[in-house]
Structure formats: structure tokens, C-alpha cells
Design a protein around this motif. Structure first.
Motif, PDB file in Angstrom:
ATOM      1  N   VAL A  36       0.875  -1.178  -0.046  1.00  0.00           N
ATOM      2  CA  VAL A  36       0.039  -0.085   0.015  1.00  0.00           C
ATOM      3  C   VAL A  36       0.822   1.322  -0.183  1.00  0.00           C
ATOM      4  O   VAL A  36       1.576   1.454   1.139  1.00  0.00           O
ATOM      5  CB  VAL A  36      -0.964   0.078   1.291  1.00  0.00           C
ATOM      6  CG1 VAL A  36      -1.651   1.390   0.991  1.00  0.00           C
ATOM      7  CG2 VAL A  36      -1.960  -1.389   1.142  1.00  0.00           C
ATOM      8  N   LYS A  38      -0.130   4.628  -0.556  1.00  0.00           N
ATOM      9  CA  LYS A  38      -0.500   5.796  -0.384  1.00  0.00           C
ATOM     10  C   LYS A  38       0.407   6.717   0.337  1.00  0.00           C
ATOM     11  O   LYS A  38       1.103   6.060   1.521  1.00  0.00           O
ATOM     12  CB  LYS A  38      -1.831   5.714   0.435  1.00  0.00           C
ATOM     13  CG  LYS A  38      -1.762   5.176   1.841  1.00  0.00           C
ATOM     14  CD  LYS A  38      -3.032   5.132   2.387  1.00  0.00           C
ATOM     15  CE  LYS A  38      -3.202   4.427   3.877  1.00  0.00           C
ATOM     16  NZ  LYS A  38      -3.770   3.564   4.063  1.00  0.00           N
ATOM     17  N   SER A  59      -5.227   4.622  -1.727  1.00  0.00           N
ATOM     18  CA  SER A  59      -6.529   4.961  -1.318  1.00  0.00           C
ATOM     19  C   SER A  59      -7.216   6.228  -1.799  1.00  0.00           C
ATOM     20  O   SER A  59      -8.408   6.265  -1.496  1.00  0.00           O
ATOM     21  CB  SER A  59      -6.337   4.958   0.315  1.00  0.00           C
ATOM     22  OG  SER A  59      -5.816   3.886   0.890  1.00  0.00           O
ATOM     23  N   VAL A  85      -8.004   0.439  -2.408  1.00  0.00           N
ATOM     24  CA  VAL A  85      -8.307  -0.242  -1.261  1.00  0.00           C
ATOM     25  C   VAL A  85      -9.171   1.094  -0.379  1.00  0.00           C
ATOM     26  O   VAL A  85      -9.525   0.579   0.904  1.00  0.00           O
ATOM     27  CB  VAL A  85      -6.974  -0.493  -0.445  1.00  0.00           C
ATOM     28  CG1 VAL A  85      -6.550  -1.506  -1.329  1.00  0.00           C
ATOM     29  CG2 VAL A  85      -5.958   0.523  -0.267  1.00  0.00           C
ATOM     30  N   MET A 167     -13.487  -7.853   1.507  1.00  0.00           N
ATOM     31  CA  MET A 167     -12.428  -7.343   2.301  1.00  0.00           C
ATOM     32  C   MET A 167     -12.890  -6.645   3.502  1.00  0.00           C
ATOM     33  O   MET A 167     -14.146  -6.380   3.451  1.00  0.00           O
ATOM     34  CB  MET A 167     -11.958  -6.112   1.237  1.00  0.00           C
ATOM     35  CG  MET A 167     -10.821  -5.315   1.726  1.00  0.00           C
ATOM     36  SD  MET A 167     -11.484  -3.756   2.747  1.00  0.00           S
ATOM     37  CE  MET A 167     -10.584  -2.497   1.789  1.00  0.00           C
ATOM     38  N   LEU A 169     -11.564  -4.033   7.232  1.00  0.00           N
ATOM     39  CA  LEU A 169     -10.792  -3.379   7.992  1.00  0.00           C
ATOM     40  C   LEU A 169     -11.262  -3.795   9.512  1.00  0.00           C
ATOM     41  O   LEU A 169     -12.230  -3.250   9.773  1.00  0.00           O
ATOM     42  CB  LEU A 169     -10.918  -2.025   7.774  1.00  0.00           C
ATOM     43  CG  LEU A 169      -9.957  -1.337   6.520  1.00  0.00           C
ATOM     44  CD1 LEU A 169     -10.624  -0.120   6.132  1.00  0.00           C
ATOM     45  CD2 LEU A 169      -8.429  -1.271   7.030  1.00  0.00           C
ATOM     46  N   MET A 208      -3.097  -6.229   7.685  1.00  0.00           N
ATOM     47  CA  MET A 208      -2.193  -4.871   7.497  1.00  0.00           C
ATOM     48  C   MET A 208      -1.046  -5.065   8.196  1.00  0.00           C
ATOM     49  O   MET A 208      -0.568  -6.431   8.899  1.00  0.00           O
ATOM     50  CB  MET A 208      -3.028  -3.737   7.632  1.00  0.00           C
ATOM     51  CG  MET A 208      -4.529  -3.757   7.147  1.00  0.00           C
ATOM     52  SD  MET A 208      -5.205  -2.084   7.025  1.00  0.00           S
ATOM     53  CE  MET A 208      -5.187  -1.614   8.845  1.00  0.00           C
ATOM     54  N   SER A 209      -0.336  -4.110   8.492  1.00  0.00           N
ATOM     55  CA  SER A 209       1.156  -4.212   9.123  1.00  0.00           C
ATOM     56  C   SER A 209       1.196  -5.014  10.423  1.00  0.00           C
ATOM     57  O   SER A 209       1.692  -5.746  10.905  1.00  0.00           O
ATOM     58  CB  SER A 209       1.779  -2.617   9.164  1.00  0.00           C
ATOM     59  OG  SER A 209       2.062  -2.229   7.885  1.00  0.00           O
ATOM     60  N   ARG A 224      -2.624  -6.270   2.824  1.00  0.00           N
ATOM     61  CA  ARG A 224      -2.313  -4.943   2.383  1.00  0.00           C
ATOM     62  C   ARG A 224      -1.428  -4.416   3.337  1.00  0.00           C
ATOM     63  O   ARG A 224      -1.755  -4.011   4.386  1.00  0.00           O
ATOM     64  CB  ARG A 224      -3.730  -4.385   2.304  1.00  0.00           C
ATOM     65  CG  ARG A 224      -4.716  -5.047   1.341  1.00  0.00           C
ATOM     66  CD  ARG A 224      -6.152  -4.095   1.621  1.00  0.00           C
ATOM     67  NE  ARG A 224      -6.649  -3.720   3.012  1.00  0.00           N
ATOM     68  CZ  ARG A 224      -7.269  -4.604   3.558  1.00  0.00           C
ATOM     69  NH1 ARG A 224      -7.891  -5.470   3.310  1.00  0.00           N
ATOM     70  NH2 ARG A 224      -7.519  -4.206   4.923  1.00  0.00           N
ATOM     71  N   ILE A 225      -0.277  -4.023   3.017  1.00  0.00           N
ATOM     72  CA  ILE A 225       0.879  -3.636   3.864  1.00  0.00           C
ATOM     73  C   ILE A 225       1.521  -2.343   3.490  1.00  0.00           C
ATOM     74  O   ILE A 225       2.121  -2.333   2.083  1.00  0.00           O
ATOM     75  CB  ILE A 225       1.668  -4.601   3.988  1.00  0.00           C
ATOM     76  CG1 ILE A 225       1.343  -5.976   4.148  1.00  0.00           C
ATOM     77  CG2 ILE A 225       2.750  -4.369   5.222  1.00  0.00           C
ATOM     78  CD1 ILE A 225       0.748  -6.596   5.624  1.00  0.00           C
ATOM     79  N   GLY A 226       1.308  -1.526   4.159  1.00  0.00           N
ATOM     80  CA  GLY A 226       1.925   0.028   3.976  1.00  0.00           C
ATOM     81  C   GLY A 226       3.060   0.392   4.630  1.00  0.00           C
ATOM     82  O   GLY A 226       4.369   0.075   4.489  1.00  0.00           O
ATOM     83  N   THR A 227       2.718   0.589   6.100  1.00  0.00           N
ATOM     84  CA  THR A 227       3.863   0.945   6.980  1.00  0.00           C
ATOM     85  C   THR A 227       5.215   0.155   7.047  1.00  0.00           C
ATOM     86  O   THR A 227       6.168   0.717   7.093  1.00  0.00           O
ATOM     87  CB  THR A 227       3.093   1.180   8.381  1.00  0.00           C
ATOM     88  OG1 THR A 227       2.169   2.074   8.180  1.00  0.00           O
ATOM     89  CG2 THR A 227       4.222   1.825   9.497  1.00  0.00           C
ATOM     90  N   ARG A 233       3.660   7.003   7.448  1.00  0.00           N
ATOM     91  CA  ARG A 233       3.029   8.238   6.323  1.00  0.00           C
ATOM     92  C   ARG A 233       2.962   9.409   7.171  1.00  0.00           C
ATOM     93  O   ARG A 233       2.746   9.463   8.134  1.00  0.00           O
ATOM     94  CB  ARG A 233       1.935   7.571   6.052  1.00  0.00           C
ATOM     95  CG  ARG A 233       1.719   6.439   5.276  1.00  0.00           C
ATOM     96  CD  ARG A 233       0.214   6.093   4.793  1.00  0.00           C
ATOM     97  NE  ARG A 233      -0.629   5.501   5.942  1.00  0.00           N
ATOM     98  CZ  ARG A 233      -0.657   4.083   6.081  1.00  0.00           C
ATOM     99  NH1 ARG A 233       0.052   3.386   5.630  1.00  0.00           N
ATOM    100  NH2 ARG A 233      -1.222   3.778   7.231  1.00  0.00           N
TER     101      ARG A 233
END
Ligand SMILES: *Cc1c(COP(=O)(O)O)cnc(C)c1O
Length: 235
Positions: A36, A38, A59, A85, A167, A169, A208-209, A224-227, A233
Motif C-alpha cells: 500500500v 498511499k 486509497s 483499497v 475485504m 478493516l 495490514m502491518s 495489504r501492507i503499507g507502513t 506516512r
């Protein structure tokens, strides 16, 4: 951008460990990493592609389209699978159809009909997931569990949409494993829909993370992995 390379390696390790713990085999029951990106730059995305990462989640529509544009100057873009997402506003529906391999966050009949209309105009089949508000939280998007069958029914009547799964959250917890019952619930809902409508739903987008292990234990096919890949962010 070395931290991105390290981030991806670490996540791949965590995924592998969780898959082993869950006794899932990566040939018939694999999980795919969606990075992810974003609030991170096109350069960060490009850097991740050098580690063999080709699935990216965004996002915000405007930000995503700018990034796609920036990456279109070389041929990296054409190999990327973009995932949307974030929450989808109705007025943005026409901007996202055809520009993302998978929309994770369809949560109303009105939105589904709009997406179907725009997909028809492009004469494409748009792949989507239904986002479920699994914790019944007022501040979160997603369809309520009690309306899930009705929404599925409507989507199945949209010839230009291809429903591929669910999906969620989950509510935020301090400790990742606390989210596990919510992931189990989403898996059960997917199984229920498959059976009730006699359809194949290959995807469960969850994890996620902070909670990817719990999600993989409950059957996630997309995390879905961002951090933990790109770093924190700055909004
Ligand atoms: C931002 C975001 C993620 C990534 O979350 P991290 O905690 O940074 O890994 C995953 N899914 C959705 C829907 C998001 O908005």
C-alpha cells in the motif's frame, strides 16, 4: 530507498512464517502481498518493483492517478497491478473503472451500479471485492453484515462487474491477534455467500502491518501492507 527493500524482505519473511504456522501451502492456497503506497512517491513504488513487487494499493483517486501518470513514462507501469483499497465516492466511480486491476472497497448497490455503467462504457469487466464493516463501526465504510447478501445479489446482476471476494478493516487493537475473530467472521461470510449463490469467490483481502499473521491464519489471500514496507506516512 534501501529501507523499502528491507521492508519487503521482512514482510515476505513474516508471511512465510505465518503460512507455515497456518499449514497453508503456497501452491494451492497462496497469499499475495499488496504493497500500500498511499502517501509515498512514484519513486518508492518503482524501487519496490526492483524487489519483484508488482501489486500496489492506493486509497486516494487523485493521488493514485498522478502516480500512475508519473510511472507511465517508463514501462514499469504496464507490469503493475494496481489495487484500489480506499473508500470510493460515487462521483469518483468513473475515474477508477479500468484503471485498477481490483477494487477492494465496493460497499453499496448505488456504487456497484455506477461502476457497472462505466465498465460497460469501456466494454471491460471490472474485478471487485465487497468491503464488509465487520466490526459494525459507525466511522468505517463497508456494507453491514445484515445487508451483505442483498448487495451480493445486486452485484451478481451487473454483467460488467466480476465479484471476487470480500475485504475488511477490523477494529484497531493493540495486539494483532485480537483481530483474529473478525477475520474468521469474514471467512465464514465468504463461505456462506459461495454456498448460497453457488459462486466461486477466490479472495479474502484482510491483514495490514499490525495484524497480517492473524489474517493469514484465517485464510487471507491478499494482505495489504503499507507502513512496514514504506515506513510511516506523513499525512
Ligand atoms: C493504509 C491502508 C492499509 C495499509 O495499512 P498499514 O497499517 O500501513 O500497513 C491497508 N488497507 C487499507 C484499506 C488502508 O487504507
Amino acid at each position: 530507498m534501501q529501507h523499502i527493500e528491507i521492508g519487503i524482505k521482512n514482510i515476505q519473511e513474516r508471511i512465510k512464517k505465518a503460512m507455515d504456522l497456518a499449514e497453508r501451502d503456497s501452491i494451492n492456497d497462496d497469499v499475495k502481498l499488496v504493497a500500500v503506497s498511499k502517501f509515498h512517491t512514484a519513486q518508492a513504488v518503482q524501487c519496490a518493483t526492483r524487489c519483484g513487487q508488482w501489486d500496489f494499493g492506493e486509497s486516494y483517486v487523485q493521488e493514485a492517478l498522478i502516480k500512475q501518470e508519473e510511472l507511465s513514462v517508463n514501462d514499469v507501469l504496464h507490469r503493475i497491478n494496481w489495487h484500489f483499497v480506499g473508500h470510493i465516492q460515487s462521483r469518483k466511480a468513473k475515474d477508477i473503472v479500468g484503471r485498477f486491476a481490483l477494487l477492494h472497497s465496493v460497499d453499496s448497490e448505488k456504487l456497484a451500479l455506477l461502476l457497472n455503467k462505466h465498465a460497460q462504457q469501456l466494454n471491460i469487466k471490472q474485478s471487485i471485492l465487497i468491503q464488509v464493516n465487520i466490526g459494525s463501526e459507525d466511522q468505517k465504510s463497508g456494507v453491514d453484515v445484515k445487508n451483505l447478501r442483498n448487495l451480493t445479489q445486486s452485484i451478481l446482476q451487473c454483467p460488467y462487474l466480476e465479484l471476487q471476494g470480500l475485504m475488511c478493516l477490523p477494529p484497531v487493537f493493540d495486539q494483532g491477534l485480537a483481530a483474529r475473530p473478525y477475520f474468521a467472521h469474514l471467512r465464514n461470510l465468504k463461505e456462506d455467500l459461495s454456498q448460497y449463490f453457488g459462486i466461486n469467490l477466490p479472495h479474502l483481502s484482510m491483514g495490514m502491518s499490525g495484524d497480517l499473521e492473524a489474517a493469514i491464519l484465517e485464510g487471507a489471500s491478499l494482505v495489504r501492507i503499507g507502513t512496514d514496507i514504506f515506513g510511516a506516512r506523513s499525512a
